[in-house]
Design a protein around this motif. Structure first.
Motif, PDB file in Angstrom:
ATOM      1  N   PRO A 225       0.830  -1.203   0.000  1.00 48.76           N
ATOM      2  CA  PRO A 225       0.000   0.000   0.000  1.00 48.76           C
ATOM      3  C   PRO A 225       0.866   1.255   0.000  1.00 48.76           C
ATOM      4  CG  PRO A 225      -0.695  -1.523   1.727  1.00 48.76           C
ATOM      5  CD  PRO A 225       0.577  -2.054   1.170  1.00 48.76           C
ATOM      6  N   ASN A 226       0.379   2.287  -0.673  1.00 45.41           N
ATOM      7  CA  ASN A 226       0.994   3.613  -0.592  1.00 45.41           C
ATOM      8  C   ASN A 226       2.332   3.775  -1.318  1.00 45.41           C
ATOM      9  OD1 ASN A 226      -0.213   5.868   0.351  1.00 45.41           O
ATOM     10  ND2 ASN A 226       1.010   5.994   2.229  1.00 45.41           N
ATOM     11  N   VAL A 227       2.700   2.828  -2.147  1.00 42.45           N
ATOM     12  CA  VAL A 227       3.969   2.984  -2.880  1.00 42.45           C
ATOM     13  C   VAL A 227       3.790   3.849  -4.130  1.00 42.45           C
ATOM     14  CG1 VAL A 227       4.972   0.792  -2.095  1.00 42.45           C
ATOM     15  CG2 VAL A 227       3.595   0.842  -4.185  1.00 42.45           C
ATOM     16  N   GLY A 228       2.526   4.131  -4.488  1.00 45.46           N
ATOM     17  CA  GLY A 228       2.277   5.000  -5.644  1.00 45.46           C
ATOM     18  C   GLY A 228       1.717   4.257  -6.851  1.00 45.46           C
ATOM     19  N   LYS A 229       1.023   3.137  -6.620  1.00 49.74           N
ATOM     20  CA  LYS A 229       0.495   2.350  -7.737  1.00 49.74           C
ATOM     21  C   LYS A 229      -0.596   3.117  -8.497  1.00 49.74           C
ATOM     22  CE  LYS A 229      -0.670  -1.081  -5.075  1.00 49.74           C
ATOM     23  NZ  LYS A 229      -0.149  -0.460  -3.817  1.00 49.74           N
ATOM     24  N   SER A 230      -1.538   3.671  -7.726  1.00 48.36           N
ATOM     25  CA  SER A 230      -2.628   4.408  -8.388  1.00 48.36           C
ATOM     26  C   SER A 230      -2.084   5.629  -9.107  1.00 48.36           C
ATOM     27  CB  SER A 230      -3.669   4.864  -7.366  1.00 48.36           C
ATOM     28  OG  SER A 230      -4.093   3.781  -6.599  1.00 48.36           O
ATOM     29  N   SER A 231      -1.135   6.317  -8.456  1.00 49.08           N
ATOM     30  CA  SER A 231      -0.548   7.503  -9.094  1.00 49.08           C
ATOM     31  C   SER A 231       0.127   7.102 -10.401  1.00 49.08           C
ATOM     32  CB  SER A 231       0.494   8.152  -8.180  1.00 49.08           C
ATOM     33  OG  SER A 231      -0.016   8.305  -6.884  1.00 49.08           O
ATOM     34  N   LEU A 232       0.770   5.944 -10.385  1.00 52.89           N
ATOM     35  CA  LEU A 232       1.458   5.469 -11.594  1.00 52.89           C
ATOM     36  C   LEU A 232       0.448   5.147 -12.698  1.00 52.89           C
ATOM     37  CD1 LEU A 232       3.925   4.527 -13.136  1.00 52.89           C
ATOM     38  CD2 LEU A 232       3.787   2.342 -11.948  1.00 52.89           C
ATOM     39  N   SER A 245      -4.933   8.514  -2.898  1.00 52.09           N
ATOM     40  CA  SER A 245      -5.135   9.060  -1.556  1.00 52.09           C
ATOM     41  C   SER A 245      -3.944   8.713  -0.681  1.00 52.09           C
ATOM     42  CB  SER A 245      -6.398   8.494  -0.945  1.00 52.09           C
ATOM     43  OG  SER A 245      -6.101   7.221  -0.418  1.00 52.09           O
ATOM     44  N   GLU A 246      -3.860   9.345   0.492  1.00 50.56           N
ATOM     45  CA  GLU A 246      -2.716   9.097   1.357  1.00 50.56           C
ATOM     46  C   GLU A 246      -2.992   8.063   2.430  1.00 50.56           C
ATOM     47  OE1 GLU A 246      -0.303  12.416   2.498  1.00 50.56           O
ATOM     48  OE2 GLU A 246      -1.200  13.607   0.893  1.00 50.56           O
ATOM     49  N   ILE A 247      -4.228   7.572   2.499  1.00 50.81           N
ATOM     50  CA  ILE A 247      -4.524   6.521   3.477  1.00 50.81           C
ATOM     51  C   ILE A 247      -4.181   5.176   2.833  1.00 50.81           C
ATOM     52  CG2 ILE A 247      -6.290   5.563   5.019  1.00 50.81           C
ATOM     53  CD1 ILE A 247      -7.925   8.184   3.954  1.00 50.81           C
ATOM     54  N   ASN A 333       9.755   3.583  -6.947  1.00 51.32           N
ATOM     55  CA  ASN A 333       9.092   4.897  -7.087  1.00 51.32           C
ATOM     56  C   ASN A 333       9.495   5.833  -5.943  1.00 51.32           C
ATOM     57  OD1 ASN A 333       7.297   6.824  -8.122  1.00 51.32           O
ATOM     58  ND2 ASN A 333       5.645   6.105  -6.786  1.00 51.32           N
ATOM     59  N   LYS A 334       9.165   7.092  -6.090  1.00 53.11           N
ATOM     60  CA  LYS A 334       9.424   8.150  -5.099  1.00 53.11           C
ATOM     61  C   LYS A 334      10.923   8.403  -4.907  1.00 53.11           C
ATOM     62  CE  LYS A 334       5.219   7.026  -2.495  1.00 53.11           C
ATOM     63  NZ  LYS A 334       4.520   7.096  -1.217  1.00 53.11           N
ATOM     64  N   VAL A 335      11.716   8.285  -5.957  1.00 52.66           N
ATOM     65  CA  VAL A 335      13.158   8.559  -5.816  1.00 52.66           C
ATOM     66  C   VAL A 335      13.396  10.016  -5.408  1.00 52.66           C
ATOM     67  CG1 VAL A 335      14.025   6.739  -7.352  1.00 52.66           C
ATOM     68  CG2 VAL A 335      13.354   8.931  -8.306  1.00 52.66           C
ATOM     69  N   ASP A 336      12.416  10.868  -5.650  1.00 49.61           N
ATOM     70  CA  ASP A 336      12.561  12.279  -5.219  1.00 49.61           C
ATOM     71  C   ASP A 336      12.656  12.377  -3.706  1.00 49.61           C
ATOM     72  OD1 ASP A 336       9.444  13.125  -4.333  1.00 49.61           O
ATOM     73  OD2 ASP A 336       9.597  11.488  -5.783  1.00 49.61           O
ATOM     74  N   ALA A 337      12.070  11.391  -2.993  1.00 50.30           N
ATOM     75  CA  ALA A 337      12.060  11.438  -1.531  1.00 50.30           C
ATOM     76  C   ALA A 337      13.192  10.605  -0.919  1.00 50.30           C
ATOM     77  CB  ALA A 337      10.707  10.943  -1.018  1.00 50.30           C
ATOM     78  N   SER A 356      10.081   8.668 -10.340  1.00 47.39           N
ATOM     79  CA  SER A 356       9.296   9.530  -9.464  1.00 47.39           C
ATOM     80  C   SER A 356       8.058   9.924 -10.248  1.00 47.39           C
ATOM     81  CB  SER A 356      10.076  10.784  -9.064  1.00 47.39           C
ATOM     82  OG  SER A 356       9.171  11.710  -8.488  1.00 47.39           O
ATOM     83  N   VAL A 357       6.935   9.381  -9.821  1.00 45.98           N
ATOM     84  CA  VAL A 357       5.688   9.748 -10.498  1.00 45.98           C
ATOM     85  C   VAL A 357       5.451  11.240 -10.281  1.00 45.98           C
ATOM     86  CG1 VAL A 357       3.197   9.403 -10.562  1.00 45.98           C
ATOM     87  CG2 VAL A 357       4.700   7.444 -10.236  1.00 45.98           C
ATOM     88  N   LYS A 358       5.895  11.702  -9.097  1.00 46.16           N
ATOM     89  CA  LYS A 358       5.656  13.097  -8.720  1.00 46.16           C
ATOM     90  C   LYS A 358       6.373  14.065  -9.671  1.00 46.16           C
ATOM     91  CE  LYS A 358       5.754  15.978  -4.582  1.00 46.16           C
ATOM     92  NZ  LYS A 358       6.132  15.962  -3.159  1.00 46.16           N
ATOM     93  N   THR A 359       7.679  13.832  -9.911  1.00 47.99           N
ATOM     94  CA  THR A 359       8.432  14.776 -10.757  1.00 47.99           C
ATOM     95  C   THR A 359       8.451  14.341 -12.222  1.00 47.99           C
ATOM     96  OG1 THR A 359      10.531  13.605 -10.536  1.00 47.99           O
ATOM     97  CG2 THR A 359      10.009  15.232  -8.825  1.00 47.99           C
TER      98      THR A 359
HETATM   99  P1  GDP Z   1      -0.974   3.162  -3.847  1.00 48.93           P
HETATM  100  O1  GDP Z   1      -1.619   2.858  -2.541  1.00 48.93           O
HETATM  101  O2  GDP Z   1       0.225   2.309  -4.073  1.00 48.93           O
HETATM  102  O3  GDP Z   1      -1.919   3.130  -5.000  1.00 48.93           O
HETATM  103  O4  GDP Z   1      -0.383   4.654  -3.739  1.00 48.93           O
HETATM  104  P2  GDP Z   1      -1.002   6.060  -4.220  1.00 48.93           P
HETATM  105  O5  GDP Z   1      -0.855   6.187  -5.690  1.00 48.93           O
HETATM  106  O6  GDP Z   1      -2.341   6.211  -3.617  1.00 48.93           O
HETATM  107  O7  GDP Z   1       0.055   7.061  -3.585  1.00 48.93           O
HETATM  108  C1  GDP Z   1       0.296   7.130  -2.195  1.00 48.93           C
HETATM  109  C2  GDP Z   1       0.883   8.460  -1.875  1.00 48.93           C
HETATM  110  O8  GDP Z   1       2.199   8.580  -2.418  1.00 48.93           O
HETATM  111  C3  GDP Z   1       0.087   9.649  -2.415  1.00 48.93           C
HETATM  112  O9  GDP Z   1       0.072  10.673  -1.433  1.00 48.93           O
HETATM  113  C4  GDP Z   1       0.897  10.097  -3.632  1.00 48.93           C
HETATM  114  O10 GDP Z   1       0.744  11.463  -3.897  1.00 48.93           O
HETATM  115  C5  GDP Z   1       2.304   9.792  -3.171  1.00 48.93           C
HETATM  116  N1  GDP Z   1       3.234   9.575  -4.297  1.00 48.93           N
HETATM  117  C6  GDP Z   1       3.017   8.826  -5.407  1.00 48.93           C
HETATM  118  N2  GDP Z   1       4.108   8.872  -6.192  1.00 48.93           N
HETATM  119  C7  GDP Z   1       5.026   9.652  -5.589  1.00 48.93           C
HETATM  120  C8  GDP Z   1       6.361  10.078  -5.931  1.00 48.93           C
HETATM  121  O11 GDP Z   1       6.934   9.756  -6.964  1.00 48.93           O
HETATM  122  N3  GDP Z   1       7.003  10.863  -5.018  1.00 48.93           N
HETATM  123  C9  GDP Z   1       6.417  11.258  -3.858  1.00 48.93           C
HETATM  124  N4  GDP Z   1       7.114  12.020  -3.048  1.00 48.93           N
HETATM  125  N5  GDP Z   1       5.171  10.891  -3.514  1.00 48.93           N
HETATM  126  C10 GDP Z   1       4.470  10.089  -4.370  1.00 48.93           C
END
Ligand code: GDP
Length: 450
Positions: A225-232, A245-247, A333-337, A356-359
């Motif tokens: 959870p929360n690794v950024g799958k949905s964002s990807l 979401s962040e939960i 993912n999240k190499v920016d952090a 980094s999905v973010k950047t």
């Molecule tokens: P999932 O549970 O794996 O689907 O994760 P989400 O896509 O819901 O993302 C979880 C959190 O990580 C959200 O707050 C995103 O904004 C954040 N996030 C996703 N990708 C990145 C990234 O590349 N860098 C950073 N810093 N945060 C990210």
């Protein structure tokens, strides 16, 4: 029994510049005469006509095309009415058509079914017509068109002819045992059958290329959870299909996005976050989500396993690590952090994609890796590929019969029967024999007007 005359809207429903209504059957000519109040237009030539209802009220001005049987799509008399594509125009025209004798609305796929029944094309071509209408990417369009032009049907019919030929020789020996026929026809036929068997087996051993191309390559996005799958998924699909979401653990079901990767169709699925079974936070719905995610992983043609750069060890828990194999692309993912990420990371002997999905960093690398994996599975394949499980099952039947023949030809009647069964299996694919029960299933998948 004379067939009924059918009609339907053949263009897409809704408002449009032009709408096409198609009629097919013995009453089509009378319907055109009644609507236009004049002689039939010259076949295959667009003619401008006023269409009127039974009371003589003008419905619209239309282009009318007339196709005389058997030179039409269905092989019956066919008329096409190209009217202005407004709802009221269509409503008035359908009203007028319904009042004409011997006419009824077509069922889904009925035009294509009639075309098949009148020998306008074989079953593989009918299926390809459906595929062409549904094609979303370039490679799908090419495959459907190739099949529609008869590439697959000709291949199978060619094989069937070779079997029929062999069968004729085998039967000659059975029917005229006292004639002075060359000794051991079976021995003579055997090498030909063995060669054909290898050709069919080679055609079958295609890694389901044609089927996957038709349905789309299944790619599952997996990870904690929360690794950024949905964002990807969102970033890849460039539209908001998943809730970010962040939960942790909010993606509980499987969400899909369809992508076109260099002409190849990809179905991308976001799944619930994987966590250890003994974690108490996992409620029943979430466990169901995890169960579905793992099932997706099993059925996927390719896995995108996502880790969090700032929580590498934690997100590489047992469930996730078990998914990393030659069918997986690992994405950190999240190499920016995580500025201190070790430079020599490797999973199953391969460097991961740093993202980094973010950047947006690393997105090009990921797309390139995806494109490479998709091309490896779906690229090449100049010849016609089988595109349906129906074809695969029949071909497997055919090979099984040929294997029985090759294993034992001592009893001439039984040997001939094996070859006959093999030929019949091929005939079922093209619809040459024994397909009455299949037709409903195949044409039901079409829409009305096709
Ligand atoms: P999932 O549970 O794996 O689907 O994760 P989400 O896509 O819901 O993302 C979880 C959190 O990580 C959200 O707050 C995103 O904004 C954040 N996030 C996703 N990708 C990145 C990234 O590349 N860098 C950073 N810093 N945060 C990210």
């Amino acid at each position: 029994m004379t067939p009924q005359t059918i009609y339907a809207l053949s263009s897409a429903p809704g408002r449009a510049g032009v709408a096409v209504i198609r009629l097919s059957g013995p009453q089509a000519a009378d319907a055109v005469l009644a609507l236009t109040g004049r002689d039939l237009p010259k076949p295959r030539t667009a003619s401008l006509r006023r269409l009127r209802d039974a009371d003589g009220v003008l419905i619209d001005e239309a282009l009318v095309l007339w196709f005389e049987k058997p030179h039409s799509f269905t092989g019956e008399d066919v008329a096409e009415l190209h009217v202005h594509g407004g709802r009221a125009v269509l409503a008035a025209l359908f009203d007028a058509l319904a009042k004409l004798p011997g006419l009824r609305l077509a069922e889904p796929g009925e035009f294509s079914r009639r075309a098949f029944e009148h020998g306008r094309f074989d079953l593989t071509q009918a299926e390809a017509l459906g595929d062409l209408i549904n094609a979303e990417t370039e490679a799908q369009r090419r495959q459907a068109l190739q099949q529609m032009q008869g590439a697959l049907g000709n291949l199978y019919e060619g094989w069937r002819n070779r079997l029929t030929h062999a069968l004729a020789h085998l039967e000659a020996e059975i029917d005229f045992p006292d004639e002075d026929l060359p000794e051991g026809v079976a021995a003579e036929v055997k090498p030909q059958i063995a060669r054909l068997r290898e050709e069919i087996a080679g055609h079958l051993a295609d890694n389901r290329r044609g089927e996957i191309l038709r349905e789309g390559l299944m790619v599952a996005i997996l990870g904690a959870p929360n690794v950024g799958k949905s964002s990807l998924l969102n970033a890849l699909a460039r539209r908001d299909v998943a809730i970010v979401s962040e939960i942790p653990g909010t993606t509980r079901d499987v969400i899909e996005a369809h992508l076109d990767l260099g002409g190849y169709p990809v179905v991308l699925a976001d799944t619930a976050g994987l966590r250890a079974k003994d974690e108490t936070a996992a409620d029943r719905i979430e466990r169901e989500g995890i169960h579905r995610a793992l099932k997706r992983a099993e059925g996927a043609d390719l896995k995108l396993v996502v880790l969090d750069a700032a929580r590498l060890r934690e997100t590489l828990a047992e469930e996730t690590a078990a998914l990393i194999d030659e069918n997986a692309i690992v994405v950190v993912n999240k190499v920016d952090a995580a500025p201190d990420l070790p430079p020599d990371l490797a999973f199953a002997g391969r460097a991961p994609i740093r993202l980094s999905v973010k950047t947006g960093a690393g997105m090009t690398d990921l797309l390139a890796a995806l494109q490479e994996a998709v091309t490896a599975r779906l690229g090449g394949g100049a010849g016609a590929s089988l595109t349906r499980e129906r074809h695969r099952l029949a071909l497997q039947d055919c090979v099984a019969s040929l294997d029985r023949f090759l294993a034992d030809t001592s009893a001439a009647e039984l040997a001939a029967e094996d070859v006959r069964l093999a030929a019949r299996a091929l005939g079922r694919i093209t619809g040459r024999i024994e397909v009455e029960d299949l037709l409903d299933v195949i044409f039901r998948d079409f829409c009305i007007g096709k």
